[in-house]
Design a protein around this motif. Sequence first.
Motif, PDB file in Angstrom:
ATOM      1  N   ALA A 280       0.841  -1.213   0.000  1.00 49.59           N
ATOM      2  CA  ALA A 280       0.000   0.000   0.000  1.00 49.59           C
ATOM      3  C   ALA A 280       0.871   1.256   0.000  1.00 49.59           C
ATOM      4  O   ALA A 280       0.533   2.260  -0.636  1.00 49.59           O
ATOM      5  N   ASN A 393      -4.739   4.672   2.771  1.00 44.79           N
ATOM      6  CA  ASN A 393      -5.953   3.908   2.440  1.00 44.79           C
ATOM      7  C   ASN A 393      -7.136   4.847   2.187  1.00 44.79           C
ATOM      8  O   ASN A 393      -7.934   4.628   1.281  1.00 44.79           O
ATOM      9  N   ARG A 396      -6.633   6.690  -1.075  1.00 47.85           N
ATOM     10  CA  ARG A 396      -6.816   5.737  -2.173  1.00 47.85           C
ATOM     11  C   ARG A 396      -8.307   5.598  -2.508  1.00 47.85           C
ATOM     12  O   ARG A 396      -8.713   5.729  -3.654  1.00 47.85           O
TER      13      ARG A 396
END
Length: 423
Positions: A280, A393, A396
């Motif tokens: 990630a 996250n 994203r």
Amino acid sequence: MAANVRLLENRWDDGYAAGLDEPGKLLYRSNLLGADKRITNYGGGNTSAKVMETDPLTGGKVKVLWVKGSGGDVGTIKLDGFATLYQDKLESLKSIYKGVEDEDRMVGFLPHCTFNLNGRAASIDTPLHGFVPFTHVDHMHPDAIIAIAASKNSKELTQQIFGEEIGWLPWRRPGFQLGLDLEAFVKANPNAKGVVLESHGLFTWANDAKACYELTLEIINKAIVWFAEKTEGKTIFGGAVTQSLPVAERRAIAARLMPEIRGRIGREERKLGHFDDQDAVLEFVNSRDLRPLGALGTSCPDHFLRTKIRPLIVDFDPAKPDVDAIVASLDKALEDYRADYARYYNDCKHDNSPAMRDANPVIFLVPGVGLLSFARDKATARIASEFYVNAINVMRGASTVSEYQGLPEQEAFDIEYWLLEEA
Ligand SMILES: [Zn+2]
């Protein structure tokens, strides 16, 4: 359903819960929720229950709000981590509240509502729990929900995903007024089971401990599935513009940079570092949108104190890996970062703000290599990097389905320096 979706699992054990009293069930639910970092970040979020107790002053029955106190983490909290307040005294504070300018004064009244001489301090989130007219309330910071909350059209997305089940409230710093806003929302929407708070997180409520736990999971799972479907096959972060170096080279560069950075940011306070190159992180540091998204800053309030609003993005081309050039550029990059932090402090400070904190960056992002984080001890450095992964996250999800939106600097400052005072 999109491939590879890993849903949250219901871990409630009826047999175990049957032996617990209401505070015990609250503790059980809190520990279950906090055990999965997809449900809430470390130290983030809080839980509560309104419980009938025997008043030591009168021997009569009285309603007591049990709510996670200041500090600690719901995953590892014990019973002594909860503040306990007379519900009627907390309610009575509404009669002396003069409006949003008066919020900070109200915090000083919370200790006056303490039940049973409990020494655990009530947090600024206490009115958010106390004023929701349901027995059990969960407030979580799930990446999948914050991604909705940090999207430019978060209100529409919330309606699209959850319909009437979950409402939406615009950004407001946690405090007395947000508690009143939540109460007004519940009264106007008696069938709603929770709300998404813009740029912040999730509130859910129920009149039973297990039902509240299951509702929280159900709502987060709905968001996880929705994002999996919406982002499948999409270009993430504008696509990759650099490639990750092989793992041994990444580690070697991190090991070389670690003491160079520590020496430069640890002059006033010794710093330890942590390195993270999970997928990630690499997807983000290699992407076209690294700089514009990094500059927007993180969104969830908890992030500011841990990671600072912005990372330092190191100028590095992994196709022509010249580590000496990074080292040579560090002094100037740090000087620019500290100057910008001082500008932010001076632009946003109030007359009574605490002094400017350490102006050095916490998070360093290196294309092709990964993320380095620094703090006064190893655990704090690791937690800072976990928080930045949460922020990645969130960015994203939000930037793929909408436009990611950070908080305005003034709001971020008010949170960062308010929490600093609390800590
Ligand atoms: Zn929160």
